[in-house]
Design a protein around this motif. Structure first.
Motif, PDB file in Angstrom:
ATOM      1  N   ILE A   1     -40.547  19.863  52.533  1.00  0.00           N
ATOM      2  CA  ILE A   1     -39.670  19.047  51.683  1.00  0.00           C
ATOM      3  C   ILE A   1     -39.332  17.722  52.389  1.00  0.00           C
TER       4      ILE A   1
ATOM      5  N   THR B   1     -40.013  13.995  51.033  1.00  0.00           N
ATOM      6  CA  THR B   1     -38.860  13.085  50.908  1.00  0.00           C
ATOM      7  C   THR B   1     -39.136  11.770  51.628  1.00  0.00           C
TER       8      THR B   1
ATOM      9  N   ASN C   1     -32.227  17.483  56.148  1.00  0.00           N
ATOM     10  CA  ASN C   1     -33.225  18.409  55.608  1.00  0.00           C
ATOM     11  C   ASN C   1     -33.648  19.486  56.605  1.00  0.00           C
TER      12      ASN C   1
ATOM     13  N   ILE D   1     -29.633  19.291  52.277  1.00  0.00           N
ATOM     14  CA  ILE D   1     -30.353  20.347  51.554  1.00  0.00           C
ATOM     15  C   ILE D   1     -29.657  21.679  51.798  1.00  0.00           C
TER      16      ILE D   1
ATOM     17  N   SER E   1     -29.230  25.577  49.494  1.00  0.00           N
ATOM     18  CA  SER E   1     -30.206  26.534  48.950  1.00  0.00           C
ATOM     19  C   SER E   1     -29.527  27.414  47.915  1.00  0.00           C
TER      20      SER E   1
ATOM     21  N   LYS F   1     -25.886  27.763  54.514  1.00  0.00           N
ATOM     22  CA  LYS F   1     -26.115  26.927  53.323  1.00  0.00           C
ATOM     23  C   LYS F   1     -24.864  26.838  52.446  1.00  0.00           C
TER      24      LYS F   1
ATOM     25  N   VAL G   1     -28.452  19.095  47.590  1.00  0.00           N
ATOM     26  CA  VAL G   1     -29.527  19.534  46.699  1.00  0.00           C
ATOM     27  C   VAL G   1     -29.863  20.984  47.058  1.00  0.00           C
TER      28      VAL G   1
ATOM     29  N   PRO H   1     -32.518  23.734  46.524  1.00  0.00           N
ATOM     30  CA  PRO H   1     -33.810  24.218  46.021  1.00  0.00           C
ATOM     31  C   PRO H   1     -33.790  25.731  45.836  1.00  0.00           C
TER      32      PRO H   1
ATOM     33  N   VAL I   1     -38.468  18.539  44.675  1.00  0.00           N
ATOM     34  CA  VAL I   1     -37.175  18.421  45.352  1.00  0.00           C
ATOM     35  C   VAL I   1     -36.978  16.966  45.801  1.00  0.00           C
TER      36      VAL I   1
ATOM     37  N   ILE J   1     -33.867  13.972  45.414  1.00  0.00           N
ATOM     38  CA  ILE J   1     -33.306  13.293  46.600  1.00  0.00           C
ATOM     39  C   ILE J   1     -33.498  11.781  46.448  1.00  0.00           C
TER      40      ILE J   1
END
Ligand code: NAP
Length: 254
Positions: free
Chosen positions: A25, A29, A98, A148, A150, A167, A191, A193, A224, A228
């Motif tokens: 990811i 990004t 990330n 990021i 989850s 997370k 974000v 995912p 994803v 972002i």
């Protein structure tokens, strides 16, 4: 190889740091932000060759990038990373937190070191990078921070007590920091995912999981990265802060 993102250049003259930008990811990004014209810092822990490849891909798109190693769970290495970026480019406009790892096992078998390693990178790393960069963004009176999280942090996942806790922590952290930095024009979002095809999920067996994904497939890193990119580059995202947005094929519907 996936199609490269459309070149819009809305981050021309801006600097973006992507932690763990060498693979998955983070790589997608870095490329998406480069397509907006950003100068991209591709942070990595150990995969120097992968990070160098991302830099070459960014340069092929006509933007600039630099690969910088740092274990972002360590305060001194985060400070060195951010200092190196300031020396080279003199500003930080976007931070994408990330970098992440998993050390999956059921609670009763989880060793304190499995717990600590995941908390150190996935939660403390987000704190360290955000703290270091927010000092700069406060002076600039602008900035976009995206971390990021989850679906595991929202709904739990057996075998991931450490990961889910980290997370979920990122979500609380995001909301608090969004409130603290809002008056200076800095947005802070997360974000979330679902299951995305990367090295992290390479060993996860898809059969048992697909039934929980309404769209019936894993996501792609670029899907994803697209969100972002919106949060980091789109003028319309200036009024979005403290939010958790899912890219999960419909797994979590709040
Ligand atoms: P990945 O393919 O395993 O890549 C992980 C990245 O993190 C690599 O670039 C790695 O660098 C870097 N990294 C590892 N330890 C680091 C450290 N101590 N300091 C700095 N960088 C470090 O993972 P991914 O699937 O793209 O995941 C990216 C993020 O999305 C993570 O936060 C993950 O928890 C989250 N996420 C992923 C999924 C999914 O299904 N894949 C779902 C939800 C959330 P090296 O290349 O040097 O090792």
């Amino acid at each position: 190889m996936e199609a490269l993102p459309t070149n819009l250049q809305r981050l021309q003259g801006k600097v973006a740091i992507v932690t763990g930008g060498s693979r998955g990811i983070g790589r997608a990004t870095a490329l998406a932000l480069a397509a907006e014209g950003a100068k991209v810092v591709v942070n990595y822990a150990s995969s120097r060759e992968s990070a160098d490849r991302v830099v070459a891909e960014v340069e092929a798109m006509g933007s600039q990038a630099i690969a910088l190693p740092a274990d972002v769970s360590k305060a001194d290495q985060v400070d060195e990373l951010v200092n190196a970026v300031m020396e080279k480019w003199g500003q930080v406009d976007v931070l994408v937190n990330n970098a992440g790892i998993t050390r999956d096992t059921l609670l009763l078998r989880m060793k304190p070191e499995d717990w600590q390693a995941v908390i150190d990178l996935n939660l403390t790393g987000v704190f360290l990078c955000t703290r270091a960069v927010s000092k700069i963004m406060l002076k600039q009176r602008s900035g976009r921070i995206v971390s990021i999280t989850s679906v595991a942090g929202q709904m739990g996942n057996p075998g991931q007590a450490n990961y889910s806790a980290a997370k979920a922590g990122v979500i609380g952290f995001t909301k608090t920091v969004a409130k603290e930095l809002a008056t200076r024009g800095i947005t802070v979002n997360a974000v979330a995912p679902g299951f995305i095809t990367t090295d992290m999920t390479a060993d996860v067996k898809a059969e048992g999981i697909l039934q929980f994904i309404p769209l019936g497939r894993y996501g792609k890193p670029e899907e994803v990265a697209g969100l972002i990119r919106f949060l980091a580059a789109d003028p319309a995202a200036a009024y979005i802060t403290g939010q958790v947005m899912n890219v999960d094929g419909g797994m979590v519907m709040a």
